[in-house]
Design an enzyme around this catalytic site. Sequence first.
Site, PDB file in Angstrom:
ATOM      1  N   LYS A 140      76.555  37.848 -30.449  1.00 47.24           N
ATOM      2  CA  LYS A 140      75.988  37.578 -29.119  1.00 47.24           C
ATOM      3  C   LYS A 140      76.990  37.914 -28.022  1.00 47.24           C
ATOM      4  CE  LYS A 140      73.857  33.629 -31.451  1.00 47.24           C
ATOM      5  NZ  LYS A 140      74.886  33.030 -32.305  1.00 47.24           N
ATOM      6  N   HIS A 198      73.671  35.732 -25.072  1.00 43.25           N
ATOM      7  CA  HIS A 198      73.834  34.364 -25.577  1.00 43.25           C
ATOM      8  C   HIS A 198      73.129  33.329 -24.687  1.00 43.25           C
ATOM      9  CE1 HIS A 198      76.859  31.932 -28.213  1.00 43.25           C
ATOM     10  NE2 HIS A 198      75.745  31.256 -28.054  1.00 43.25           N
TER      11      HIS A 198
END
Length: 283
Positions: free
Chosen positions: A77, A110
């Site tokens: 991420k 993220h």
Amino acid sequence: MAITIPDISLNDGTTIPQLGFGVFQIEPKDTVAAVTTALEVGYRHIDTAEMYGNEAEVGEAVRVSGLDRGSVYVTSKLNNAFHRPDDARRAFDSTLAALKTDYIDLFLIHWPLPTLYDGDYVSTWKVLEEFQRDGRARSIGVSNFQVSHLQRLADEASVVPAVNQIEAHPYFGNDEVRAYGREHNILTEAWSPIAQGKVLDDPTVVDIAGQLDRTPAQVVLRWHVQRGDIIFPKSTTPKRIEENTRIFDFELDDAAMERITALNKGEAGRQGPNPDTFAYVPR
Ligand SMILES: NC(=O)c1ccc[n+]([C@@H]2O[C@H](COP(=O)([O-])OP(=O)(O)OC[C@H]3O[C@@H](n4cnc5c(N)ncnc54)[C@H](OP(=O)(O)O)[C@@H]3O)[C@@H](O)[C@H]2O)c1
């Protein structure tokens, strides 16, 4: 006995193992051992992030396992400091370098960080579209996106995220975001699937586990599987790492599913931050 983990199809034609292994809060020094155990007992999907500080160790464990790179599904991420396009490009290069791989199976934003970067997560998303076009990210998706964030991507970008990785467990069903995903072909990945252990003492969960001669963790993970979500419980305890794979040889009946679903406390059950206000940028 070898376990068989079902694959789920994503909207871009690829597939992902429904059960993976999460490495949030596993110290770098402990990561190779934990991921090695996970791969030995049959996991073929690892969920890491630049923010977790253990991408290099995840990559090392995959390499030393002797498994083909192609047989292990790896997600990472984009960290919160790198949403500007050039920073995102550099961060993605660093993720691939840390993992020592030339492609990643799934790369996610993220957090949406709607109060930072002038609220612009769309430019960031368009950079992930580049990574997918050049083949270095097989699939791209988002994490912690609310309905309004997903709707904005639908309005302003061209690729629909393959997944949205969000907090979800019996105490926080997150059903509105899950429903949007279902309607728009975005698979839900449920993070903290056992609420970091907090649902395991729940009397309802304990009761159902007792009736089925399973553990509370197995019952809750099975509930996620039957809801159709992707999960990757974390553990550094070898016995639990193995226990958490034994969820494909039993079923919860409708009554048990409903009893667990009824534990939902709505917003009050959320354990992690609210994505609408979360604005943490690691230094
Ligand atoms: N995208 C995001 O923002 C985000 C946020 C959080 C998490 N995630 C992802 O989701 C993954 C899972 O979430 P999580 O790590 O927060 O929490 P979790 O998987 O719900 O729970 C992990 C905790 O439960 C314990 N545990 C695991 N299996 C158990 C079992 N069978 N019996 C009893 N206890 C057990 C572990 O202890 P031991 O380790 O001591 O065994 C650990 O304390 C993360 O690793 C990460 O990959 C993503």
